[in-house]
Design a protein around this motif. Structure first.
Motif, PDB file in Angstrom:
ATOM      1  N   UNK A   3      33.613  37.906  42.954  1.00 26.88           N
ATOM      2  CA  UNK A   3      34.283  38.371  41.580  1.00 26.88           C
ATOM      3  C   UNK A   3      35.363  39.964  41.237  1.00 26.88           C
ATOM      4  N   UNK A   4      34.157  40.685  41.048  1.00 23.78           N
ATOM      5  CA  UNK A   4      34.522  42.467  41.145  1.00 23.78           C
ATOM      6  C   UNK A   4      35.754  42.782  41.998  1.00 23.78           C
ATOM      7  N   UNK A   5      34.540  42.397  44.072  1.00 24.60           N
ATOM      8  CA  UNK A   5      35.801  43.219  44.560  1.00 24.60           C
ATOM      9  C   UNK A   5      36.779  42.601  44.903  1.00 24.60           C
ATOM     10  N   UNK A   6      36.790  40.953  44.507  1.00 26.46           N
ATOM     11  CA  UNK A   6      38.266  40.395  44.651  1.00 26.46           C
ATOM     12  C   UNK A   6      39.752  40.557  43.629  1.00 26.46           C
ATOM     13  N   UNK A   7      39.085  41.678  42.014  1.00 24.47           N
ATOM     14  CA  UNK A   7      39.899  42.522  41.345  1.00 24.47           C
ATOM     15  C   UNK A   7      40.322  43.093  41.966  1.00 24.47           C
ATOM     16  N   UNK A   8      39.465  43.745  42.549  1.00 25.41           N
ATOM     17  CA  UNK A   8      40.053  45.441  43.482  1.00 25.41           C
ATOM     18  C   UNK A   8      40.296  45.288  44.920  1.00 25.41           C
ATOM     19  N   UNK A   9      40.469  44.506  45.258  1.00 27.74           N
ATOM     20  CA  UNK A   9      41.107  44.065  46.670  1.00 27.74           C
ATOM     21  C   UNK A   9      42.650  43.905  45.981  1.00 27.74           C
ATOM     22  N   UNK A  10      43.002  42.924  44.852  1.00 30.27           N
ATOM     23  CA  UNK A  10      44.058  42.394  44.846  1.00 30.27           C
ATOM     24  C   UNK A  10      45.579  43.288  44.582  1.00 30.27           C
ATOM     25  N   UNK A  11      44.049  44.089  43.205  1.00 30.07           N
ATOM     26  CA  UNK A  11      44.835  45.868  43.096  1.00 30.07           C
ATOM     27  C   UNK A  11      44.996  46.730  44.628  1.00 30.07           C
ATOM     28  N   UNK A  12      43.780  46.667  45.077  1.00 28.80           N
ATOM     29  CA  UNK A  12      45.033  47.647  46.127  1.00 28.80           C
ATOM     30  C   UNK A  12      46.354  47.251  46.813  1.00 28.80           C
ATOM     31  N   UNK A  13      45.884  45.419  47.039  1.00 27.53           N
ATOM     32  CA  UNK A  13      47.146  45.001  47.744  1.00 27.53           C
ATOM     33  C   UNK A  13      48.152  45.171  47.464  1.00 27.53           C
ATOM     34  N   UNK A  14      48.522  45.711  45.714  1.00 25.93           N
ATOM     35  CA  UNK A  14      48.963  45.501  45.116  1.00 25.93           C
ATOM     36  C   UNK A  14      50.149  46.507  45.446  1.00 25.93           C
TER      37      UNK A  14
END
Length: 299
Positions: free
Chosen positions: A173-184
């Motif tokens: 879940x932590x990596x999901x939030x970080x990745x989505x932020x990086x891809x926004x």
């Protein structure tokens, strides 16, 4: 200066002859592109998500980490595809607004220039290994390969990335939030509007080539975790998917969409991190996609 130049040229030559993921893929496609029936292109979602060892067709994974749609188009243009029936390209949240040249990992551009023999940009550093990193590091790499025969292969013969194994060492879940932020992205900015147009043109070119050669194009939305999906910007996602939807309407005989973005087939144990499958998830996705291909072609 002559001895110095001679040493640098020798270092460059020896460094470029060391196998890496880019040179291996280029070598494979130079020899085997005419045999490939299903070509998988795209970024790390495909690289770690499609394992042709489980394919029903003669498939090859030509994707790689951070590979954007404009590079996919260049790879498609480069080789001869005598038996190609399907081109599978990503339809992801990140797809339309991302190009490697404007990314944090733009250092990877030099690998496409050196090992695929593309001409991307005017920066001389992107055309030689000796301009990247320290000379001592290049010498150490040369020593490891030529003296100690050390070479780490990170993908299978058919191009699947093997690094993301189960079980995951991360908090998904932590990596999901970080990745989505990086891809926004700031999609209103000039830079990302330009990326959008570059990728849109690349995508259209891929589809036009496919239509001309009677090849089917499959837009693949790879699985992501719920937390990643929840953290996606809805405007960016909608504008991205509209490009694919428009192509589906314009070329209904050529284009199809396989959407596993929020598929119930996949659970948390299939993921390596918030938006990448592990080896178990990749086996599942590959089998599901390959099973759908004949149904699409016969539709």
């Amino acid at each position: 200066m002559i001895p110095v130049v001679a040493v640098l040229v020798t270092i460059e030559y020896m460094a470029e002859k060391i196998p890496n993921e880019y040179s291996v893929k280029n070598d494979y496609l130079k020899k085997n592109s005419g045999k490939v029936e299903v070509l998988y292109l795209g970024n790390s979602h495909v690289y770690f998500g499609i394992n042709p060892d489980y394919a029903l067709h003669q498939s090859y994974n030509a994707s790689y980490i951070s590979q954007s749609l404009d590079l996919d188009q260049m790879i498609l243009d480069k080789y001869h595809w005598k038996n190609l029936k399907y081109i599978v390209i990503p339809a992801d949240y990140v797809s339309m607004y991302y190009t490697l040249e404007t990314a944090n990992e733009k250092w990877r551009v030099k690998n496409y220039n050196i090992y695929y023999h593309f001409w991307i940009g005017h920066d001389l550093a992107n055309y030689a290994e000796i301009f990247n990193g320290k000379i001592q590091d290049q010498i150490k790499k040369i020593e490891n390969y030529y003296v100690h025969d050390k070479y780490s292969r990170l993908s299978t013969e058919l191009g699947f990335g093997t690094s993301y194994q189960s079980p995951s060492p991360f908090d998904i879940n932590k990596t999901a939030k970080v990745a989505a932020g990086r891809h926004t992205f700031d999609i209103q900015s000039e830079e990302y509007q330009n990326n959008f147009e570059i990728n849109k043109e690349a995508l259209n070119r891929i589809v036009r080539i496919a239509e001309e050669k009677k090849i089917r194009v499959i837009f693949l939305s790879s699985p992501v975790t719920l937390k990643y999906y929840q953290n996606c910007n809805r405007t960016q996602l909608a504008r991205t998917m509209k490009v694919y939807d428009d192509l589906l309407k314009k070329y209904p005989e050529t284009c199809s969409h396989i959407d596993f973005m929020q598929s119930s087939y996949f659970n948390i144990t299939d993921f390596y991190d918030g938006d990448h499958l592990n080896n178990i998830g990749a086996e599942k996705l590959t089998k599901l996609v390959e099973q759908k291909l004949p149904k699409i072609i016969n539709h």
